[in-house]
Design a protein around this motif. Structure first.
Motif, PDB file in Angstrom:
ATOM      1  N   ILE A   1      -5.041   1.859   7.637  1.00 43.74           N
ATOM      2  CA  ILE A   1      -5.864   0.711   7.258  1.00 43.74           C
ATOM      3  C   ILE A   1      -5.064  -0.590   7.134  1.00 43.74           C
ATOM      4  O   ILE A   1      -5.495  -1.625   7.654  1.00 43.74           O
ATOM      5  CB  ILE A   1      -6.651   1.001   5.965  1.00 43.74           C
ATOM      6  CG1 ILE A   1      -7.665   2.116   6.228  1.00 43.74           C
ATOM      7  CG2 ILE A   1      -7.355  -0.261   5.464  1.00 43.74           C
ATOM      8  CD1 ILE A   1      -8.465   2.526   4.994  1.00 43.74           C
TER       9      ILE A   1
ATOM     10  N   TRP B   1     -11.525  -5.054   1.537  1.00 43.94           N
ATOM     11  CA  TRP B   1     -10.627  -3.984   1.077  1.00 43.94           C
ATOM     12  C   TRP B   1      -9.302  -4.566   0.599  1.00 43.94           C
ATOM     13  O   TRP B   1      -8.780  -4.178  -0.450  1.00 43.94           O
ATOM     14  CB  TRP B   1     -10.396  -3.000   2.226  1.00 43.94           C
ATOM     15  CG  TRP B   1      -9.344  -1.971   1.958  1.00 43.94           C
ATOM     16  CD1 TRP B   1      -9.495  -0.769   1.321  1.00 43.94           C
ATOM     17  CD2 TRP B   1      -7.944  -2.059   2.304  1.00 43.94           C
ATOM     18  NE1 TRP B   1      -8.300  -0.091   1.264  1.00 43.94           N
ATOM     19  CE2 TRP B   1      -7.331  -0.869   1.861  1.00 43.94           C
ATOM     20  CE3 TRP B   1      -7.173  -3.018   2.961  1.00 43.94           C
ATOM     21  CZ2 TRP B   1      -5.970  -0.620   2.039  1.00 43.94           C
ATOM     22  CZ3 TRP B   1      -5.832  -2.777   3.132  1.00 43.94           C
ATOM     23  CH2 TRP B   1      -5.239  -1.591   2.689  1.00 43.94           C
ATOM     24  N   ASP B   2      -8.754  -5.498   1.348  1.00 43.15           N
ATOM     25  CA  ASP B   2      -7.478  -6.131   1.008  1.00 43.15           C
ATOM     26  C   ASP B   2      -7.534  -6.796  -0.368  1.00 43.15           C
ATOM     27  O   ASP B   2      -6.651  -6.598  -1.209  1.00 43.15           O
ATOM     28  CB  ASP B   2      -7.145  -7.169   2.086  1.00 43.15           C
ATOM     29  CG  ASP B   2      -5.961  -8.043   1.726  1.00 43.15           C
ATOM     30  OD1 ASP B   2      -4.994  -7.516   1.151  1.00 43.15           O
ATOM     31  OD2 ASP B   2      -6.010  -9.257   2.011  1.00 43.15           O
TER      32      ASP B   2
ATOM     33  N   SER C   1      -6.129   6.901   6.012  1.00 38.87           N
ATOM     34  CA  SER C   1      -5.953   5.804   5.052  1.00 38.87           C
ATOM     35  C   SER C   1      -4.712   4.974   5.344  1.00 38.87           C
ATOM     36  O   SER C   1      -4.706   3.758   5.177  1.00 38.87           O
ATOM     37  CB  SER C   1      -5.877   6.358   3.625  1.00 38.87           C
ATOM     38  OG  SER C   1      -7.069   7.033   3.288  1.00 38.87           O
TER      39      SER C   1
ATOM     40  N   ASP D   1     -14.651  -6.157   6.583  1.00 38.41           N
ATOM     41  CA  ASP D   1     -14.509  -4.957   5.758  1.00 38.41           C
ATOM     42  C   ASP D   1     -13.061  -4.838   5.310  1.00 38.41           C
ATOM     43  O   ASP D   1     -12.776  -4.487   4.163  1.00 38.41           O
ATOM     44  CB  ASP D   1     -14.904  -3.698   6.554  1.00 38.41           C
ATOM     45  CG  ASP D   1     -16.381  -3.673   6.903  1.00 38.41           C
ATOM     46  OD1 ASP D   1     -17.182  -4.211   6.123  1.00 38.41           O
ATOM     47  OD2 ASP D   1     -16.729  -3.118   7.958  1.00 38.41           O
ATOM     48  N   TRP D   2     -12.148  -5.149   6.248  1.00 35.69           N
ATOM     49  CA  TRP D   2     -10.724  -5.079   5.899  1.00 35.69           C
ATOM     50  C   TRP D   2     -10.354  -6.158   4.885  1.00 35.69           C
ATOM     51  O   TRP D   2      -9.597  -5.902   3.949  1.00 35.69           O
ATOM     52  CB  TRP D   2      -9.865  -5.254   7.163  1.00 35.69           C
ATOM     53  CG  TRP D   2      -8.403  -5.023   6.887  1.00 35.69           C
ATOM     54  CD1 TRP D   2      -7.742  -3.842   6.941  1.00 35.69           C
ATOM     55  CD2 TRP D   2      -7.435  -6.005   6.470  1.00 35.69           C
ATOM     56  NE1 TRP D   2      -6.416  -4.013   6.591  1.00 35.69           N
ATOM     57  CE2 TRP D   2      -6.207  -5.333   6.296  1.00 35.69           C
ATOM     58  CE3 TRP D   2      -7.492  -7.369   6.220  1.00 35.69           C
ATOM     59  CZ2 TRP D   2      -5.046  -5.980   5.897  1.00 35.69           C
ATOM     60  CZ3 TRP D   2      -6.329  -8.028   5.820  1.00 35.69           C
ATOM     61  CH2 TRP D   2      -5.126  -7.335   5.662  1.00 35.69           C
TER      62      TRP D   2
ATOM     63  N   TYR E   1       0.831  -1.206   0.000  1.00 34.43           N
ATOM     64  CA  TYR E   1       0.000   0.000   0.000  1.00 34.43           C
ATOM     65  C   TYR E   1       0.866   1.256   0.000  1.00 34.43           C
ATOM     66  O   TYR E   1       0.579   2.227  -0.717  1.00 34.43           O
ATOM     67  CB  TYR E   1      -0.910  -0.006   1.220  1.00 34.43           C
ATOM     68  CG  TYR E   1      -1.932   1.106   1.228  1.00 34.43           C
ATOM     69  CD1 TYR E   1      -3.123   0.980   0.510  1.00 34.43           C
ATOM     70  CD2 TYR E   1      -1.708   2.270   1.951  1.00 34.43           C
ATOM     71  CE1 TYR E   1      -4.062   2.005   0.516  1.00 34.43           C
ATOM     72  CE2 TYR E   1      -2.642   3.294   1.974  1.00 34.43           C
ATOM     73  CZ  TYR E   1      -3.821   3.155   1.247  1.00 34.43           C
ATOM     74  OH  TYR E   1      -4.742   4.169   1.252  1.00 34.43           O
TER      75      TYR E   1
ATOM     76  N   TYR F   1     -14.738   0.904  -0.419  1.00 38.04           N
ATOM     77  CA  TYR F   1     -14.299  -0.014   0.637  1.00 38.04           C
ATOM     78  C   TYR F   1     -13.477   0.726   1.691  1.00 38.04           C
ATOM     79  O   TYR F   1     -13.591   0.456   2.885  1.00 38.04           O
ATOM     80  CB  TYR F   1     -13.486  -1.154   0.022  1.00 38.04           C
ATOM     81  CG  TYR F   1     -14.181  -1.769  -1.165  1.00 38.04           C
ATOM     82  CD1 TYR F   1     -15.309  -2.580  -1.004  1.00 38.04           C
ATOM     83  CD2 TYR F   1     -13.752  -1.516  -2.467  1.00 38.04           C
ATOM     84  CE1 TYR F   1     -15.964  -3.133  -2.094  1.00 38.04           C
ATOM     85  CE2 TYR F   1     -14.403  -2.068  -3.565  1.00 38.04           C
ATOM     86  CZ  TYR F   1     -15.508  -2.866  -3.363  1.00 38.04           C
ATOM     87  OH  TYR F   1     -16.160  -3.401  -4.455  1.00 38.04           O
ATOM     88  N   GLU F   2     -12.664   1.660   1.207  1.00 33.56           N
ATOM     89  CA  GLU F   2     -11.858   2.448   2.127  1.00 33.56           C
ATOM     90  C   GLU F   2     -12.736   3.369   2.973  1.00 33.56           C
ATOM     91  O   GLU F   2     -12.518   3.515   4.183  1.00 33.56           O
ATOM     92  CB  GLU F   2     -10.842   3.269   1.332  1.00 33.56           C
ATOM     93  CG  GLU F   2      -9.801   3.941   2.197  1.00 33.56           C
ATOM     94  CD  GLU F   2      -8.666   4.522   1.368  1.00 33.56           C
ATOM     95  OE1 GLU F   2      -8.600   5.752   1.251  1.00 33.56           O
ATOM     96  OE2 GLU F   2      -7.857   3.725   0.849  1.00 33.56           O
TER      97      GLU F   2
ATOM     98  N   ILE G   1     -11.348   1.569  -5.262  1.00 34.72           N
ATOM     99  CA  ILE G   1     -11.036   1.254  -3.868  1.00 34.72           C
ATOM    100  C   ILE G   1     -11.814   2.147  -2.904  1.00 34.72           C
ATOM    101  O   ILE G   1     -12.079   1.767  -1.758  1.00 34.72           O
ATOM    102  CB  ILE G   1      -9.517   1.419  -3.608  1.00 34.72           C
ATOM    103  CG1 ILE G   1      -8.720   0.458  -4.497  1.00 34.72           C
ATOM    104  CG2 ILE G   1      -9.177   1.150  -2.146  1.00 34.72           C
ATOM    105  CD1 ILE G   1      -9.055  -0.994  -4.272  1.00 34.72           C
TER     106      ILE G   1
ATOM    107  N   GLU H   1      -9.709  -6.211  -2.768  1.00 34.53           N
ATOM    108  CA  GLU H   1      -9.985  -5.230  -3.819  1.00 34.53           C
ATOM    109  C   GLU H   1      -8.747  -4.404  -4.142  1.00 34.53           C
ATOM    110  O   GLU H   1      -8.554  -4.001  -5.292  1.00 34.53           O
ATOM    111  CB  GLU H   1     -11.157  -4.332  -3.407  1.00 34.53           C
ATOM    112  CG  GLU H   1     -12.481  -5.063  -3.320  1.00 34.53           C
ATOM    113  CD  GLU H   1     -12.811  -5.844  -4.585  1.00 34.53           C
ATOM    114  OE1 GLU H   1     -12.674  -5.288  -5.696  1.00 34.53           O
ATOM    115  OE2 GLU H   1     -13.183  -7.028  -4.464  1.00 34.53           O
ATOM    116  N   VAL H   2      -7.901  -4.137  -3.154  1.00 34.37           N
ATOM    117  CA  VAL H   2      -6.620  -3.485  -3.421  1.00 34.37           C
ATOM    118  C   VAL H   2      -5.763  -4.372  -4.313  1.00 34.37           C
ATOM    119  O   VAL H   2      -5.162  -3.912  -5.293  1.00 34.37           O
ATOM    120  CB  VAL H   2      -5.875  -3.181  -2.097  1.00 34.37           C
ATOM    121  CG1 VAL H   2      -4.402  -2.854  -2.367  1.00 34.37           C
ATOM    122  CG2 VAL H   2      -6.536  -2.024  -1.366  1.00 34.37           C
TER     123      VAL H   2
END
Length: 351
Positions: free
Chosen positions: A289, A341-342, A286, A337-338, A254, A270-271, A267, A344-345
């Motif tokens: 995260i 996000w992970d 950010s 949620d994390w 990241y 989700y962020e 992103i 999708e990143v």
């Protein structure tokens, strides 16, 4: 990371014979009650008035398998505890548990409610992860769905156990928790080493399933608390270490792609969801995260203090173990949620 630590403490506390079990007055009370109530013998004793005073029986008591003998045991726990309190003596445990007040047949109302909270948050997370799986087809989401399904079953077993503590419901609780720990370690192993080919997944799944079955067989034929403790500590800590290593790896990725990801529309939703929740803690940046799995591990380690520093139940309702269940619920509010996000990143960087 999370589930392995959430259940770990409840797995490593063997139930030994408690002080209350050996009290002569408790043993005599149970004997008299069972003779008076269960065997229909006429016994003239001051305790018979106490039996009647505690004789509030609801239909749900029968639904939860409170027979005459177990009901006598419960009543005598309450009677002896009341006498000890009146004499300024400390509350003691009976059969490894505090003498909780029974509500409509439910043994531990606080732990039951908090177990249901854990079930509910896993159910909500299941819907969110399933939506992402249908949207992207990413195989890793499917692994999270396996974990969430098993977690929901495990929390149902936990709820049943706290509603009515019997040898059978205790076994359900232990085996359900074991399956969650195994699956959590399997999931982080797949995520950390990116094991996504069908053939490799089947092999890893097979190995873990066989290992779980062997563990269950071992415990079935020789219920060994020490073995169970060591085994789950190894699996649980191994899973925690992998989650922390994964978090650090995500943080490096990241950081090196911050400008790209910070301006990525894909992103942003989700962020934003994560930052909205972190805003309540005043750390909604950010750059924080990627480190969430580490923070959540530290939270869980901190709330383990409720199990280590056990205290007498407040109003015979809320004890340290129930607060541990409540504390374990908190990280799950943001954990998936994390994970979304992970993934999708990762997808945004490899388009």
């Amino acid at each position: 990371m999370k589930i392995s630590v959430i259940i770990l403490i409840s797995l490593i506390s063997p139930i030994f014979c408690s002080i209350g079990d050996n009290l002569p007055e408790f043993q005599e009370c149970v004997k008299l009650c069972q003779s008076y109530k269960c065997q229909n013998k006429k016994i003239h004793s001051q305790l018979t008035n106490d039996f009647n005073k505690h004789n509030v029986i609801f239909p749900l008591n029968y639904l939860f398998f409170w027979d005459c003998n177990s009901d006598c045991d419960y009543k005598c726990q309450q009677i002896i505890t009341s006498i000890r309190s009146h004499n300024n003596q400390p509350m003691v445990k009976f059969h490894g548990k505090w003498p909780f007040i029974r509500f409509f047949g439910i043994t531990e109302i606080a732990s039951t409610i908090f177990s249901l909270l854990n079930f509910h948050v896993n159910y909500t997370n299941f819907k969110n992860v399933n939506r992402q799986y249908r949207k992207t087809g990413n195989k890793m989401y499917l692994q999270y769905l396996y974990l969430l399904t098993i977690s929901m079953v495990g929390w149902i077993f936990s709820t049943i156990f706290h509603i009515r503590d019997t040898s059978f419901t205790e076994i359900l609780d232990y085996y359900g928790a074991s399956f969650i720990i195994f699956t959590n370690f399997y999931v982080i192993l797949v995520r950390y080493y990116n094991i996504y080919s069908s053939r490799e997944l089947y092999i890893v799944q097979g190995v873990f399933f066989v290992a779980y079955c062997l563990h269950v067989l071992k415990m079935t034929y020789n219920w060994d608390y020490s073995y169970n403790m060591i085994f789950h500590l190894i699996i649980g800590i191994s899973g925690m270490v992998l989650w922390i290593l994964h978090s650090l790896r995500v943080a490096r990725t990241y950081s090196s792609n911050y400008q790209v990801l910070n301006n990525s529309i894909s992103i942003l939703p989700y962020e934003t969801k994560i930052l909205t929740k972190l805003n309540f803690l005043g750390i909604s940046k950010s750059r924080n995260i990627p480190y969430l799995p580490i923070f959540l591990n530290l939270w869980l380690i901190a709330v383990m203090g409720f199990e280590i520093g056990e205290f007498t139940p407040w109003m015979k309702l809320i004890d340290s173990h129930s607060l541990w269940h409540l504390g374990s619920w908190v990280p799950q509010l943001i954990w998936y949620d994390w994970n979304i996000w992970d993934l999708e990143v990762d997808r945004a960087l490899h388009k």
